[in-house]
Design an enzyme around this catalytic site. Sequence first.
Site, PDB file in Angstrom:
ATOM      1  N   ASP A   1       6.129  14.105  -1.132  1.00  0.00           N
ATOM      2  CA  ASP A   1       6.648  15.520  -0.577  1.00  0.00           C
ATOM      3  C   ASP A   1       7.944  15.130   0.148  1.00  0.00           C
ATOM      4  O   ASP A   1       8.013  14.080   0.859  1.00  0.00           O
ATOM      5  CB  ASP A   1       5.505  15.717   0.885  1.00  0.00           C
ATOM      6  CG  ASP A   1       6.096  16.937   1.564  1.00  0.00           C
ATOM      7  OD1 ASP A   1       6.582  17.871   0.955  1.00  0.00           O
ATOM      8  OD2 ASP A   1       5.703  16.854   2.628  1.00  0.00           O
TER       9      ASP A   1
ATOM     10  N   SER B   1       5.107  10.298   6.688  1.00  0.00           N
ATOM     11  CA  SER B   1       3.799  10.686   6.841  1.00  0.00           C
ATOM     12  C   SER B   1       2.787   9.308   7.126  1.00  0.00           C
ATOM     13  O   SER B   1       3.250   8.909   8.238  1.00  0.00           O
ATOM     14  CB  SER B   1       3.290  11.098   5.143  1.00  0.00           C
ATOM     15  OG  SER B   1       2.008  11.417   5.210  1.00  0.00           O
ATOM     16  N   THR B   2       2.379   9.059   6.370  1.00  0.00           N
ATOM     17  CA  THR B   2       1.338   7.773   6.522  1.00  0.00           C
ATOM     18  C   THR B   2       2.232   6.504   7.172  1.00  0.00           C
ATOM     19  O   THR B   2       3.054   5.969   6.200  1.00  0.00           O
ATOM     20  CB  THR B   2       0.359   7.229   5.290  1.00  0.00           C
ATOM     21  OG1 THR B   2      -0.262   8.485   4.728  1.00  0.00           O
ATOM     22  CG2 THR B   2      -0.532   6.207   5.766  1.00  0.00           C
TER      23      THR B   2
ATOM     24  N   HIS C   1       3.849  14.397   8.940  1.00  0.00           N
ATOM     25  CA  HIS C   1       2.178  15.123   8.410  1.00  0.00           C
ATOM     26  C   HIS C   1       1.448  14.443   9.686  1.00  0.00           C
ATOM     27  O   HIS C   1       1.111  13.597   9.827  1.00  0.00           O
ATOM     28  CB  HIS C   1       1.962  14.514   7.172  1.00  0.00           C
ATOM     29  CG  HIS C   1       2.961  14.868   6.019  1.00  0.00           C
ATOM     30  ND1 HIS C   1       2.892  14.200   4.894  1.00  0.00           N
ATOM     31  CD2 HIS C   1       3.646  15.809   5.875  1.00  0.00           C
ATOM     32  CE1 HIS C   1       3.764  14.726   3.882  1.00  0.00           C
ATOM     33  NE2 HIS C   1       4.183  15.755   4.538  1.00  0.00           N
TER      34      HIS C   1
ATOM     35  N   MET D   1       2.529   8.652   2.136  1.00  0.00           N
ATOM     36  CA  MET D   1       1.957   8.636   0.823  1.00  0.00           C
ATOM     37  C   MET D   1       2.420  10.065   0.146  1.00  0.00           C
ATOM     38  O   MET D   1       2.651  10.899   0.496  1.00  0.00           O
ATOM     39  CB  MET D   1       0.377   8.835   0.978  1.00  0.00           C
ATOM     40  CG  MET D   1      -0.388   8.508  -0.401  1.00  0.00           C
ATOM     41  SD  MET D   1      -2.051   8.620   0.152  1.00  0.00           S
ATOM     42  CE  MET D   1      -2.428   7.129   1.130  1.00  0.00           C
TER      43      MET D   1
END
Length: 242
Positions: free
Chosen positions: A178, A56-57, A82, A175
């Site tokens: 998930d 993600s991030t 993501h 972050m």
Amino acid sequence: MRRNFRKVRPDDARKTVMPVNNKTGVDDAASTARGAASSSAASDRATGKLVIVGASTGGTEALREFLIPMPADAPAILVTQHMPVAFTQSFADRLNSLSRMTVTEAVHNERILPGHVYIAPGHSHMLVRRSGSAYFIELNQSAPVNHHRPSVEVLFHSAAQCVGANAVGVMLTGMGRDGAAAMLEMRQAGAYNFTQDEASCVVYGMPRAAVEMGASHESVPVREMAQRVLARAMHGGTKNPL
């Protein structure tokens, strides 16, 4: 002594003729079990390893650093990052221009092949589906999971169900949580899992959650991730394949 013969059909094995022990049947039962186990192992070898990645991030740069060292014949890699739908195709194209592997945005029902990296499109969850000795991509637009579509949780859960010990899991920077619970499912199904270490993460959220749940076998700096993953996927240990 005359012995009778019967045919045994393990679920995924070729027909094998086994002798029947008329006295106890114990030897034949053991032989049948060994034959089934051998056939199952052969089926697993035929499908090969899959590397299953969530990010993600900060994941776009972490993925670049992870993929660039990979050889052209590396095991197939599936990635859920993501990212909004408008950017996943261009992201895949950029990685493809940098990598020796072939990087594409995943397409529904395509066969998963070694030397390829499949990026989940921003509009769909990506799953692994197995048919015989082959793996395929499945995409669906069901509801977001953990507020995300594509969701790492969905990909990892499918890997636990369909790939089992043939999977190597990788959780990169991101972050939230998930994928953490499904990464534990992967470990319980026999997968070997890596998490990016805190020092090299942009956000130590998803990897931390996986570590706290007991889903990770090793925490590794991102610069070392390709080497460690390949060693596990291709050699089952610590040999440096790069």
